[in-house]
Design a protein around this motif. Structure first.
Motif, PDB file in Angstrom:
ATOM      1  N   GLY A 192       0.821  -1.199   0.000  1.00  0.00           N
ATOM      2  CA  GLY A 192       0.000   0.000   0.000  1.00  0.00           C
ATOM      3  C   GLY A 192       0.850   1.240   0.000  1.00  0.00           C
ATOM      4  N   CYS A 193       2.032   1.174  -0.609  1.00  0.00           N
ATOM      5  CA  CYS A 193       2.973   2.283  -0.551  1.00  0.00           C
ATOM      6  C   CYS A 193       2.553   3.384  -1.496  1.00  0.00           C
ATOM      7  N   SER A 194       2.397   4.536  -0.937  1.00  0.00           N
ATOM      8  CA  SER A 194       2.081   5.723  -1.706  1.00  0.00           C
ATOM      9  C   SER A 194       2.695   6.896  -0.986  1.00  0.00           C
ATOM     10  N   PRO A 195       2.910   7.992  -1.659  1.00  0.00           N
ATOM     11  CA  PRO A 195       3.468   9.145  -0.971  1.00  0.00           C
ATOM     12  C   PRO A 195       2.644   9.540   0.241  1.00  0.00           C
ATOM     13  N   ALA A 196       1.308   9.441   0.163  1.00  0.00           N
ATOM     14  CA  ALA A 196       0.472   9.826   1.292  1.00  0.00           C
ATOM     15  C   ALA A 196       0.658   8.873   2.464  1.00  0.00           C
ATOM     16  N   ALA A 197       0.720   7.537   2.143  1.00  0.00           N
ATOM     17  CA  ALA A 197       0.889   6.562   3.212  1.00  0.00           C
ATOM     18  C   ALA A 197       2.250   6.712   3.867  1.00  0.00           C
ATOM     19  N   ALA A 198       3.296   6.956   3.049  1.00  0.00           N
ATOM     20  CA  ALA A 198       4.645   7.073   3.576  1.00  0.00           C
ATOM     21  C   ALA A 198       4.793   8.295   4.447  1.00  0.00           C
ATOM     22  N   ALA A 199       4.005   9.319   4.200  1.00  0.00           N
ATOM     23  CA  ALA A 199       4.133  10.560   4.950  1.00  0.00           C
ATOM     24  C   ALA A 199       3.477  10.489   6.320  1.00  0.00           C
ATOM     25  N   ARG A 200       2.714   9.463   6.591  1.00  0.00           N
ATOM     26  CA  ARG A 200       2.038   9.369   7.879  1.00  0.00           C
ATOM     27  C   ARG A 200       3.069   9.254   8.988  1.00  0.00           C
ATOM     28  N   PRO A 201       2.977  10.088  10.020  1.00  0.00           N
ATOM     29  CA  PRO A 201       3.993  10.066  11.076  1.00  0.00           C
ATOM     30  C   PRO A 201       3.947   8.776  11.896  1.00  0.00           C
ATOM     31  N   THR A 202       5.099   8.415  12.439  1.00  0.00           N
ATOM     32  CA  THR A 202       5.227   7.189  13.223  1.00  0.00           C
ATOM     33  C   THR A 202       5.840   7.495  14.579  1.00  0.00           C
ATOM     34  N   VAL A 203       5.181   7.022  15.622  1.00  0.00           N
ATOM     35  CA  VAL A 203       5.706   7.099  16.980  1.00  0.00           C
ATOM     36  C   VAL A 203       6.041   5.679  17.415  1.00  0.00           C
ATOM     37  N   VAL A 204       7.291   5.435  17.751  1.00  0.00           N
ATOM     38  CA  VAL A 204       7.735   4.113  18.188  1.00  0.00           C
ATOM     39  C   VAL A 204       7.811   4.097  19.712  1.00  0.00           C
ATOM     40  N   VAL A 205       7.227   3.057  20.322  1.00  0.00           N
ATOM     41  CA  VAL A 205       7.195   2.924  21.778  1.00  0.00           C
ATOM     42  C   VAL A 205       7.821   1.583  22.149  1.00  0.00           C
ATOM     43  N   THR A 206       8.640   1.579  23.190  1.00  0.00           N
ATOM     44  CA  THR A 206       9.361   0.354  23.535  1.00  0.00           C
ATOM     45  C   THR A 206       8.463  -0.686  24.201  1.00  0.00           C
ATOM     46  N   THR A 207       7.807  -0.352  25.323  1.00  0.00           N
ATOM     47  CA  THR A 207       7.043  -1.357  26.071  1.00  0.00           C
ATOM     48  C   THR A 207       5.562  -1.321  25.698  1.00  0.00           C
ATOM     49  N   ASN A 208       4.887  -2.439  25.905  1.00  0.00           N
ATOM     50  CA  ASN A 208       3.460  -2.471  25.559  1.00  0.00           C
ATOM     51  C   ASN A 208       2.604  -1.677  26.541  1.00  0.00           C
ATOM     52  N   ILE A 209       3.049  -1.506  27.787  1.00  0.00           N
ATOM     53  CA  ILE A 209       2.308  -0.661  28.728  1.00  0.00           C
ATOM     54  C   ILE A 209       2.346   0.787  28.260  1.00  0.00           C
ATOM     55  N   LEU A 210       3.537   1.285  27.952  1.00  0.00           N
ATOM     56  CA  LEU A 210       3.652   2.641  27.403  1.00  0.00           C
ATOM     57  C   LEU A 210       2.945   2.752  26.060  1.00  0.00           C
ATOM     58  N   GLY A 211       2.954   1.674  25.288  1.00  0.00           N
ATOM     59  CA  GLY A 211       2.279   1.687  23.988  1.00  0.00           C
ATOM     60  C   GLY A 211       0.791   1.918  24.137  1.00  0.00           C
ATOM     61  N   ASP A 212       0.172   1.261  25.123  1.00  0.00           N
ATOM     62  CA  ASP A 212      -1.263   1.435  25.341  1.00  0.00           C
ATOM     63  C   ASP A 212      -1.573   2.856  25.803  1.00  0.00           C
ATOM     64  N   ILE A 213      -0.754   3.381  26.703  1.00  0.00           N
ATOM     65  CA  ILE A 213      -0.931   4.757  27.161  1.00  0.00           C
ATOM     66  C   ILE A 213      -0.798   5.720  25.985  1.00  0.00           C
ATOM     67  N   THR A 214       0.209   5.500  25.154  1.00  0.00           N
ATOM     68  CA  THR A 214       0.458   6.381  24.011  1.00  0.00           C
ATOM     69  C   THR A 214      -0.697   6.339  23.021  1.00  0.00           C
ATOM     70  N   ARG A 215      -1.228   5.172  22.752  1.00  0.00           N
ATOM     71  CA  ARG A 215      -2.348   5.060  21.809  1.00  0.00           C
ATOM     72  C   ARG A 215      -3.577   5.798  22.313  1.00  0.00           C
ATOM     73  N   ASN A 216      -3.791   5.773  23.611  1.00  0.00           N
ATOM     74  CA  ASN A 216      -4.924   6.509  24.170  1.00  0.00           C
ATOM     75  C   ASN A 216      -4.740   8.012  24.018  1.00  0.00           C
ATOM     76  N   VAL A 217      -3.516   8.475  24.095  1.00  0.00           N
ATOM     77  CA  VAL A 217      -3.233   9.906  23.969  1.00  0.00           C
ATOM     78  C   VAL A 217      -3.205  10.345  22.512  1.00  0.00           C
ATOM     79  N   VAL A 218      -2.587   9.548  21.658  1.00  0.00           N
ATOM     80  CA  VAL A 218      -2.360   9.935  20.260  1.00  0.00           C
ATOM     81  C   VAL A 218      -3.594   9.695  19.399  1.00  0.00           C
ATOM     82  N   GLY A 219      -4.362   8.643  19.705  1.00  0.00           N
ATOM     83  CA  GLY A 219      -5.514   8.332  18.870  1.00  0.00           C
ATOM     84  C   GLY A 219      -5.088   8.025  17.447  1.00  0.00           C
ATOM     85  N   ASP A 220      -5.766   8.647  16.471  1.00  0.00           N
ATOM     86  CA  ASP A 220      -5.427   8.406  15.064  1.00  0.00           C
ATOM     87  C   ASP A 220      -4.530   9.494  14.494  1.00  0.00           C
ATOM     88  N   GLN A 221      -3.868  10.245  15.360  1.00  0.00           N
ATOM     89  CA  GLN A 221      -2.997  11.325  14.903  1.00  0.00           C
ATOM     90  C   GLN A 221      -1.709  10.809  14.260  1.00  0.00           C
TER      91      GLN A 221
END
Length: 306
Positions: A22-51
């Motif tokens: 599904g590679c397209s310029p629009a898809a590639a431009a979507r920002p990425t936040v990398v999180v190490t642990t799954n606990i922090l990952g869940d917290i981050t997803r609640n804060v970031v949503g679909d941003q």
């Protein structure tokens, strides 16, 4: 698009095929936040949503102390818009990759710095180093959520800062409700029985917040990679007998053998109760999210000690 992300995008698209990935310029431009642990990952997803896309390195039931990343995951870290990690030596085999990415200009948030960390204490594990297990206190998780929201707003292009603040506020409200419920549930435990014995030192923040006494740990360290000596186990057996400990709380993802041996050695009726201490569980485990994990742990602690 930053140069470092462009390189990874081209590799993925050429390796997997444009249609498949599904590679397209629009898809590639979507920002990425990398999180190490799954606990922090869940917290981050609640804060970031679909941003932004939130990529979590550690899966369910992972031990953050022993977890190692793949070459593909290392590349994702190097091409992230932001890396969020716990700190305090928790992710022992991942920190060098985070530091390497930071040296190349990838923004990194060490969450422990934002939550008023506790020291293990004089004579405690790691010689008084910072205790990384802040998430056992929901009020500190609220501080973490705020730090994550601010860091994403600062470093990740194209996000809606207003939406981030709204999502953070909604999650912080849930955390407040969780803390209130935990306080009420723990109130059923008599004062003389509010004693915690765990497989390693992980509940210092919970003990401070909710008025427990930490008797000790089967592994007298803040990491699961350490091992107890015979003298350590003898001392702990003596402490168990003196304190009248009712339960040993062992991490659900770790072997319970030492805890079972210690309970038998103490010669008392001591339950060995599994808790989710350093990792979320799978769907249906009762700990698939941070909020679920804390409710499950609270219920098990209160039941065992009441």
């Amino acid at each position: 698009m930053p140069v470092r992300r462009t390189g990874l995008w081209l590799v993925l698209c050429l390796g997997l095929g444009w249609a498949l990935a599904g590679c397209s310029p629009a898809a590639a431009a979507r920002p990425t936040v990398v999180v190490t642990t799954n606990i922090l990952g869940d917290i981050t997803r609640n804060v970031v949503g679909d941003q932004a896309d939130v990529v979590v390195l550690m899966g369910a039931n992972a031990d953050p102390h022993s977890f190692g990343i793949s070459a593909k995951q290392a590349a994702v870290i190097g091409n992230a818009d932001l890396v969020i990690h716990n700190g305090g030596g928790l992710e022992e085999n991942v920190l060098n990759h985070v530091e390497a990415a930071a040296a190349e200009g990838v923004p990194a948030l060490k969450v422990l710095d934002a939550v008023e960390p506790l020291a293990f204490g004089a004579g405690g594990p790691a010689g008084g180093a910072q205790d990384p297990h802040f998430w056992t206190d929901p009020s500190r998780v609220a501080k973490a959520a705020g730090a994550i929201a601010r860091s994403v707003a600062e470093h990740v292009d194209g996000v809606d800062a207003g939406a981030l603040r709204s999502q953070e506020a909604a999650y912080v409200q849930q955390l407040g409700e969780l803390e209130s419920w935990m306080t009420t549930r723990f109130s059923s435990i008599p004062d003389g029985q509010r004693k915690l014995l765990t497989n390693h030192h992980v509940f210092g923040y919970l003990a401070q917040r909710f008025g427990f006494e930490v008797i000790g740990a089967v592994v007298p360290s803040g990491t699961t990679l350490a091992s107890p000596s015979s003298a350590d186990l003898n001392d702990l057996t003596t402490a168990i007998r003196a304190a009248g400990v009712a339960a040993i709380f062992a991490d659900s993802s770790q072997p319970e053998r030492l805890a079972q041996v210690l309970a038998a050695e103490a010669g008392q009726d001591i339950a060995v109760v599994p808790l989710f201490t350093e990792s979320l569980g799978t769907d249906g485990s009762g700990a698939a999210t941070y909020l679920d994990m804390m409710r499950t742990n609270t219920e098990r602690i209160a039941t065992a000690l009441s």
